[in-house]
Design a protein around this motif. Structure first.
Motif, PDB file in Angstrom:
ATOM      1  N   VAL A   6     -13.340   0.076 -30.787  1.00  0.00           N
ATOM      2  CA  VAL A   6     -12.986  -0.347 -29.431  1.00  0.00           C
ATOM      3  C   VAL A   6     -14.247  -0.504 -28.584  1.00  0.00           C
ATOM      4  O   VAL A   6     -14.402  -1.487 -27.843  1.00  0.00           O
ATOM      5  CB  VAL A   6     -11.996   0.648 -28.780  1.00  0.00           C
ATOM      6  CG1 VAL A   6     -11.832   0.386 -27.288  1.00  0.00           C
ATOM      7  CG2 VAL A   6     -10.657   0.595 -29.490  1.00  0.00           C
ATOM      8  N   LYS A   7     -15.145   0.446 -28.703  1.00  0.00           N
ATOM      9  CA  LYS A   7     -16.405   0.410 -27.949  1.00  0.00           C
ATOM     10  C   LYS A   7     -17.202  -0.853 -28.293  1.00  0.00           C
ATOM     11  O   LYS A   7     -17.693  -1.559 -27.400  1.00  0.00           O
ATOM     12  CB  LYS A   7     -17.187   1.681 -28.297  1.00  0.00           C
ATOM     13  CG  LYS A   7     -18.375   1.983 -27.451  1.00  0.00           C
ATOM     14  CD  LYS A   7     -18.834   3.417 -27.756  1.00  0.00           C
ATOM     15  CE  LYS A   7     -20.259   3.442 -28.191  1.00  0.00           C
ATOM     16  NZ  LYS A   7     -20.816   4.773 -28.347  1.00  0.00           N
ATOM     17  N   SER A  21     -15.294  -9.941 -38.017  1.00  0.00           N
ATOM     18  CA  SER A  21     -15.843  -8.614 -38.316  1.00  0.00           C
ATOM     19  C   SER A  21     -15.335  -7.552 -37.353  1.00  0.00           C
ATOM     20  O   SER A  21     -15.144  -6.398 -37.750  1.00  0.00           O
ATOM     21  CB  SER A  21     -17.365  -8.645 -38.343  1.00  0.00           C
ATOM     22  OG  SER A  21     -17.807  -9.190 -39.575  1.00  0.00           O
ATOM     23  N   LEU A  22     -15.093  -7.916 -36.103  1.00  0.00           N
ATOM     24  CA  LEU A  22     -14.524  -6.927 -35.163  1.00  0.00           C
ATOM     25  C   LEU A  22     -13.155  -6.462 -35.649  1.00  0.00           C
ATOM     26  O   LEU A  22     -12.861  -5.260 -35.642  1.00  0.00           O
ATOM     27  CB  LEU A  22     -14.439  -7.513 -33.751  1.00  0.00           C
ATOM     28  CG  LEU A  22     -15.775  -7.764 -33.053  1.00  0.00           C
ATOM     29  CD1 LEU A  22     -15.547  -8.511 -31.741  1.00  0.00           C
ATOM     30  CD2 LEU A  22     -16.542  -6.475 -32.823  1.00  0.00           C
ATOM     31  N   ASN A  23     -12.326  -7.403 -36.095  1.00  0.00           N
ATOM     32  CA  ASN A  23     -11.011  -7.028 -36.623  1.00  0.00           C
ATOM     33  C   ASN A  23     -11.146  -6.208 -37.903  1.00  0.00           C
ATOM     34  O   ASN A  23     -10.417  -5.236 -38.114  1.00  0.00           O
ATOM     35  CB  ASN A  23     -10.158  -8.274 -36.886  1.00  0.00           C
ATOM     36  CG  ASN A  23      -9.678  -8.933 -35.618  1.00  0.00           C
ATOM     37  OD1 ASN A  23      -9.648  -8.324 -34.546  1.00  0.00           O
ATOM     38  ND2 ASN A  23      -9.315 -10.199 -35.721  1.00  0.00           N
ATOM     39  N   HIS A  60     -12.223   1.167 -40.066  1.00  0.00           N
ATOM     40  CA  HIS A  60     -12.419   2.475 -39.448  1.00  0.00           C
ATOM     41  C   HIS A  60     -11.107   3.237 -39.322  1.00  0.00           C
ATOM     42  O   HIS A  60     -11.096   4.460 -39.432  1.00  0.00           O
ATOM     43  CB  HIS A  60     -13.113   2.332 -38.088  1.00  0.00           C
ATOM     44  CG  HIS A  60     -14.597   2.261 -38.199  1.00  0.00           C
ATOM     45  ND1 HIS A  60     -15.433   3.136 -37.558  1.00  0.00           N
ATOM     46  CD2 HIS A  60     -15.403   1.425 -38.899  1.00  0.00           C
ATOM     47  CE1 HIS A  60     -16.687   2.844 -37.849  1.00  0.00           C
ATOM     48  NE2 HIS A  60     -16.691   1.799 -38.657  1.00  0.00           N
ATOM     49  N   THR A  61     -10.009   2.530 -39.122  1.00  0.00           N
ATOM     50  CA  THR A  61      -8.707   3.194 -39.065  1.00  0.00           C
ATOM     51  C   THR A  61      -8.411   3.852 -40.406  1.00  0.00           C
ATOM     52  O   THR A  61      -8.003   5.017 -40.458  1.00  0.00           O
ATOM     53  CB  THR A  61      -7.609   2.182 -38.687  1.00  0.00           C
ATOM     54  OG1 THR A  61      -7.928   1.622 -37.410  1.00  0.00           O
ATOM     55  CG2 THR A  61      -6.245   2.855 -38.617  1.00  0.00           C
ATOM     56  N   LYS A  62      -8.630   3.128 -41.493  1.00  0.00           N
ATOM     57  CA  LYS A  62      -8.435   3.701 -42.834  1.00  0.00           C
ATOM     58  C   LYS A  62      -9.423   4.834 -43.102  1.00  0.00           C
ATOM     59  O   LYS A  62      -9.057   5.892 -43.633  1.00  0.00           O
ATOM     60  CB  LYS A  62      -8.602   2.623 -43.911  1.00  0.00           C
ATOM     61  CG  LYS A  62      -7.401   1.750 -44.117  1.00  0.00           C
ATOM     62  CD  LYS A  62      -7.548   0.912 -45.364  1.00  0.00           C
ATOM     63  CE  LYS A  62      -7.351   1.781 -46.584  1.00  0.00           C
ATOM     64  NZ  LYS A  62      -7.324   1.096 -47.851  1.00  0.00           N
ATOM     65  N   LEU A  63     -10.689   4.611 -42.756  1.00  0.00           N
ATOM     66  CA  LEU A  63     -11.728   5.603 -43.004  1.00  0.00           C
ATOM     67  C   LEU A  63     -11.437   6.907 -42.272  1.00  0.00           C
ATOM     68  O   LEU A  63     -11.496   7.990 -42.864  1.00  0.00           O
ATOM     69  CB  LEU A  63     -13.099   5.058 -42.589  1.00  0.00           C
ATOM     70  CG  LEU A  63     -14.280   6.016 -42.703  1.00  0.00           C
ATOM     71  CD1 LEU A  63     -14.483   6.473 -44.135  1.00  0.00           C
ATOM     72  CD2 LEU A  63     -15.547   5.361 -42.156  1.00  0.00           C
TER      73      LEU A  63
END
Length: 181
Positions: free
Chosen positions: A39-40, A115-117, A123-126
């Motif tokens: 998000v940042k 790449s943002l998506n 990162h959600t999975k990680l």
């Protein structure tokens, strides 16, 4: 340009220094960084125009678009390294030529939103994976072929939290210097 100025542009938050003892609180802090990073990053990059996206963050450095695509590539590789360390005994990972990857057509010209998506999904999975790790899993490791360095899962969490902040600082500092914020 002075070498000290160039160094501060290249490493705006300094080098990653892993604590000798990694606490559970440190792990939680690093995971929180990885969780909030997409998000940042999106918030600072999404409103930049093509000229701004194609501006290098330092002399002879990558452009903003290359940085964002590099983050996606690097964190993709890191996610795979986490998986290898968690499922194999001391795997020797494959390094990659990040500078060459950054010059490929997808990293230098494709829409930044791709790449943002991807970073958001990755990162959600990680973060989901990392929040569920046991102490034993945090101590598992892979071997980096450069110097045959042993890197634990816990250390790699810190390294990628730093990596996120490192490249965010490149973009934020450029935006501040150019008056884009």
């Amino acid at each position: 340009m002075k070498s000290s100025t160039l160094k501060s542009l290249q490493y705006p938050i300094g080098d990653f220094i892993c604590p000798e003892e990694i606490t559970k609180e440190q792990i939680k802090k690093w995971i929180k960084t990885l969780e909030s990073f997409p998000v940042k990053l999106t918030n600072i990059v999404l409103n930049l125009n093509n000229e701004q996206l194609n501006t290098p963050y330092r002399p002879n450095g990558w452009t903003v678009i290359q940085l964002v695509h590099h983050i996606a590539d690097s964190h993709h590789n890191s996610y795979t390294r986490f998986k290898w360390a968690l499922t194999e005994e001391a795997p020797i990972i494959k390094a990659y030529e990040e500078k060459d990857w950054a010059n490929l057509v997808d990293a230098s010209t494709s829409p930044v939103i791709l790449s943002l998506n991807y970073i958001t999904a990755l990162h959600t999975k990680l973060v989901y994976l990392l929040k569920g790790l046991t102490d034993e899993q945090l101590n598992r490791y892979f071997i980096h072929p450069s110097g045959e360095t042993k890197v634990t899962v816990a250390e790699n969490i810190g390294s990628y939290a730093w990596h996120s902040n490192h490249h965010y600082a490149h973009i934020k500092n450029l935006c501040e210097r150019e008056g884009w914020l």
